[in-house]
Enzyme design. Sequence first.
Site, mmCIF file in Angstrom:
data_model
loop_
_atom_site.group_PDB
_atom_site.id
_atom_site.type_symbol
_atom_site.label_atom_id
_atom_site.label_comp_id
_atom_site.label_asym_id
_atom_site.label_seq_id
_atom_site.Cartn_x
_atom_site.Cartn_y
_atom_site.Cartn_z
ATOM 1 N N ARG A 6 32.942 50.342 59.134
ATOM 2 C CA ARG A 6 32.053 49.177 59.112
ATOM 3 C C ARG A 6 32.376 48.243 60.281
ATOM 4 O O ARG A 6 31.483 47.627 60.860
ATOM 5 C CB ARG A 6 32.208 48.418 57.784
ATOM 6 N N ARG B 15 43.655 41.859 53.395
ATOM 7 C CA ARG B 15 42.682 41.660 52.317
ATOM 8 C C ARG B 15 42.983 42.563 51.135
ATOM 9 O O ARG B 15 42.828 42.175 49.978
ATOM 10 C CB ARG B 15 41.265 41.907 52.834
HETATM 11 P P1 ADP Z 1 35.297 41.968 50.756
HETATM 12 O O1 ADP Z 1 35.155 42.223 49.285
HETATM 13 O O2 ADP Z 1 34.994 43.163 51.592
HETATM 14 O O3 ADP Z 1 36.615 41.318 51.122
HETATM 15 P P2 ADP Z 1 33.463 39.693 50.651
HETATM 16 O O4 ADP Z 1 32.232 39.579 51.458
HETATM 17 O O5 ADP Z 1 33.317 39.759 49.168
HETATM 18 O O6 ADP Z 1 34.183 40.963 51.233
HETATM 19 O O7 ADP Z 1 34.454 38.474 50.992
HETATM 20 C C1 ADP Z 1 34.804 38.156 52.311
HETATM 21 C C2 ADP Z 1 35.780 36.984 52.326
HETATM 22 O O8 ADP Z 1 35.162 35.819 51.741
HETATM 23 C C3 ADP Z 1 37.069 37.157 51.515
HETATM 24 O O9 ADP Z 1 38.076 37.857 52.230
HETATM 25 C C4 ADP Z 1 37.449 35.688 51.248
HETATM 26 O O10 ADP Z 1 38.039 35.076 52.370
HETATM 27 C C5 ADP Z 1 36.109 35.026 51.025
HETATM 28 N N1 ADP Z 1 35.746 35.024 49.583
HETATM 29 C C6 ADP Z 1 34.695 35.673 49.005
HETATM 30 N N2 ADP Z 1 34.680 35.444 47.681
HETATM 31 C C7 ADP Z 1 35.738 34.637 47.394
HETATM 32 C C8 ADP Z 1 36.280 34.060 46.197
HETATM 33 N N3 ADP Z 1 35.708 34.263 45.004
HETATM 34 N N4 ADP Z 1 37.389 33.306 46.310
HETATM 35 C C9 ADP Z 1 37.961 33.069 47.488
HETATM 36 N N5 ADP Z 1 37.527 33.582 48.640
HETATM 37 C C10 ADP Z 1 36.425 34.365 48.615
#
Ligand code: ADP
Length: 193
Positions: free
Chosen positions: A127, A144
């Site tokens: 990706r 992550r």
């Molecule tokens: P992925 O699941 O691939 O890490 P996401 O698009 O769900 O991708 O999230 C990207 C980033 O957004 C996370 O690494 C974090 O920094 C932030 N984020 C998303 N949802 C949350 C949450 N519920 N709490 C804290 N940070 C969040």
Amino acid sequence: MRMLLIGPPGAGKGTQAVRVAESYGIPAISTGDIFRANVAQGTPLGLQAKEYMDRGAYVPDDLTNALVLDRLAHSDAGAGFLLDGFPRTLPQVHTLDSTLEETAGGLDAVIQLVIDTDAVVERLLKRAKDQGRSDDTEDVIRKRLEVYQEQTHPLVAVYAQRGVLVSVDAVGSVDEVTDRISGALSGRVQGSD
Ligand code: ADP
């Protein structure tokens, strides 16, 4: 119908969330997408979120909770919703619990996308090449995944104990995984047709 998709980065939550939400006629609410839209628009929230996202850290709970509570108050979420990427920490679970209790009960189903680390690293690196997301570099991906294991994976046990967990194998084509989710949900929750 109130649902949550949970699983490590790269499990395919975003892709599946859109499909599952559409089949139930409910909005898919992705905290990652909302944060990225704010980053793209340069809003104050986006500026704050970006510094965490770019290093693979979670955005602080107070910012994230406020954002989700605001989104859940929109009228389209009244009949249900599919959350993608929230809650991700125990304090976020508690915030969601108290919000839902004020209206009508907890989540109906929590769909866990199950996939091993090697497979998600491979997907995320691909990706990175295709989409160039700023948090898809190898170091940040590993970070992550660590944060997911530490802070989010424990939520799976919480929802299992509540009897709402549905675990689905996330390895396979997008259609195969969607079919598995639909199959696992039918019979568990009403209103899939
Ligand atoms: P992925 O699941 O691939 O890490 P996401 O698009 O769900 O991708 O999230 C990207 C980033 O957004 C996370 O690494 C974090 O920094 C932030 N984020 C998303 N949802 C949350 C949450 N519920 N709490 C804290 N940070 C969040």
